[in-house]
Design a protein around this motif. Sequence first.
Motif, PDB file in Angstrom:
ATOM      1  N   VAL A 179       0.771  -1.329  -0.039  1.00  0.00           N
ATOM      2  CA  VAL A 179      -0.005  -0.027  -0.083  1.00  0.00           C
ATOM      3  C   VAL A 179       0.874   1.298  -0.193  1.00  0.00           C
ATOM      4  O   VAL A 179       0.605   2.209  -0.774  1.00  0.00           O
ATOM      5  CB  VAL A 179      -1.100   0.093   1.195  1.00  0.00           C
ATOM      6  CG1 VAL A 179      -1.704   1.170   1.144  1.00  0.00           C
ATOM      7  CG2 VAL A 179      -2.145  -1.092   1.182  1.00  0.00           C
TER       8      VAL A 179
ATOM      9  N   GLN B  94      -1.585  -8.491  -7.027  1.00  0.00           N
ATOM     10  CA  GLN B  94      -1.419  -7.813  -5.786  1.00  0.00           C
ATOM     11  C   GLN B  94      -2.053  -6.459  -5.929  1.00  0.00           C
ATOM     12  O   GLN B  94      -2.963  -6.145  -5.339  1.00  0.00           O
ATOM     13  CB  GLN B  94       0.056  -7.415  -5.434  1.00  0.00           C
ATOM     14  CG  GLN B  94       0.209  -7.028  -4.098  1.00  0.00           C
ATOM     15  CD  GLN B  94       0.323  -7.892  -3.028  1.00  0.00           C
ATOM     16  OE1 GLN B  94      -0.560  -8.906  -3.178  1.00  0.00           O
ATOM     17  NE2 GLN B  94       0.715  -7.553  -1.959  1.00  0.00           N
TER      18      GLN B  94
ATOM     19  N   MET C  25      -5.759  -5.438  -4.547  1.00  0.00           N
ATOM     20  CA  MET C  25      -5.893  -3.969  -3.590  1.00  0.00           C
ATOM     21  C   MET C  25      -7.026  -3.266  -4.309  1.00  0.00           C
ATOM     22  O   MET C  25      -7.725  -2.375  -3.342  1.00  0.00           O
ATOM     23  CB  MET C  25      -4.587  -3.288  -3.350  1.00  0.00           C
ATOM     24  CG  MET C  25      -3.449  -3.912  -2.632  1.00  0.00           C
ATOM     25  SD  MET C  25      -1.874  -3.417  -2.430  1.00  0.00           S
ATOM     26  CE  MET C  25      -1.489  -2.122  -3.858  1.00  0.00           C
TER      27      MET C  25
ATOM     28  N   PRO D 136      -7.271  -1.633   1.645  1.00  0.00           N
ATOM     29  CA  PRO D 136      -6.424  -2.212   0.712  1.00  0.00           C
ATOM     30  C   PRO D 136      -5.257  -2.903   1.339  1.00  0.00           C
ATOM     31  O   PRO D 136      -4.895  -4.024   1.011  1.00  0.00           O
ATOM     32  CB  PRO D 136      -5.705  -0.867   0.078  1.00  0.00           C
ATOM     33  CG  PRO D 136      -6.199   0.216   0.819  1.00  0.00           C
ATOM     34  CD  PRO D 136      -7.548  -0.311   1.635  1.00  0.00           C
TER      35      PRO D 136
ATOM     36  N   SER E  69      -4.354  -6.948   0.572  1.00  0.00           N
ATOM     37  CA  SER E  69      -2.907  -7.101   0.267  1.00  0.00           C
ATOM     38  C   SER E  69      -2.233  -8.337   1.223  1.00  0.00           C
ATOM     39  O   SER E  69      -1.658  -9.366   0.586  1.00  0.00           O
ATOM     40  CB  SER E  69      -2.280  -5.951   0.224  1.00  0.00           C
ATOM     41  OG  SER E  69      -0.851  -6.013  -0.158  1.00  0.00           O
TER      42      SER E  69
END
Length: 403
Positions: free
Chosen positions: A130, A326, A330, A337, A341
Amino acid sequence: MNLTQSIDKKQTRKEPFPISILSLTVGAFAIGMTEFVIMGLLPNVASDLDVSISTAGQLITMYALGVAIGAPILTILTQRIPQKKLLCLLMILFIIGNGISVLAPNYTILMIARMITALTHGTFFGVGAVIASNLVQPNKRAGAVSIMMAGLTIANIIGVPLGTFIGQHMGWRASFGAIAIMGVIALIGILIFIPQLKQEKPVSLAEQITALAQPKLLLFLLIGALGNASLFTVFTYITPLLEQVTGFAEHSVTWILVLFGCGVTVGNIVGGKLADWKLMPSILGLYFAICIILTIFTFTIYNPITAVVTIFLWGVASFAVMPGLQVRIMSLAQSAPALASTASHSAGNLGNAAGAFIGGWVITHLAITSLPWVGALLVGLGLIIGAAAYIAERKKTVKPQVH
């Protein structure tokens, strides 16, 4: 004036991209090393702690379960902590876990130490992904995530052989000491280079679980798990496959695995760029490529040259898909998120465990030579699910234009 300030802010935010994300890469490298180095040290650990090899092997299984189960729980519990502070706390916990491993007087204490470090694994990658994607412009997100994830792949090429070498010459405890030092370097890098990011408004537990329980998101977690299951069905048993079927000597296998690791690193970077270009088509295209490569591997495994070429290409394709997946996961859970993740790492670890189990079953009930095509079937299943989801999504976006 506000517009100018926001543009300036974006530019300054973009500027520290390489060095700040490299500090996350160092953390990913240390975590990757602690996860995989134990595989090369099992005989040393087993004899020193007076347990069987299979009992020592449980240190790997429990680590994977610690990541799969513990990481989402820890992410939910720590969501109110600012992201930079959370990364620092996770690295401190990681250093403590590896420090306990160095001093562990018996198997039980070493198992507890492994569980502590496992808790940091998924949450670090979840929050790190993130942060990495927030440090760059939206069209560079997958590339940023792939640079962080490269730490994990480089750990396989350099870290694991190095850690195994240290362990064999200075004792297995020294390997965990070296990993703890890597953790300290990563912590310093995070403190210095990662900027203080604006904390998002905390999302309630119910909202987070709702975000995670979306059918589309769960579908992509399943697709990721199937990809990992395909990889580990074959990769767990790659050494006996290369020795018994292809005819390579034991010392040659190490170099083939290093070559696979080089393919993995190339794939990780290329995959990030492909996903930033066209996200879903690149994910589906790469799953299709893996399916074809593993099918071909069923035939190329009998020749040393073709086997090595196929393994390199397999490494490239298998890891090229990961940054895109990924980012996709997200983006599907915008309200949570970090949790999404982290959940993708949990699903991946469950896929790893399932793959190792499926591979063992194939060897027992079919033949070791059946591993590549069974791997191809698993990734093919992921491809079918992904293609169906993509087609359904395209139909939905086209419909409003028709009316």
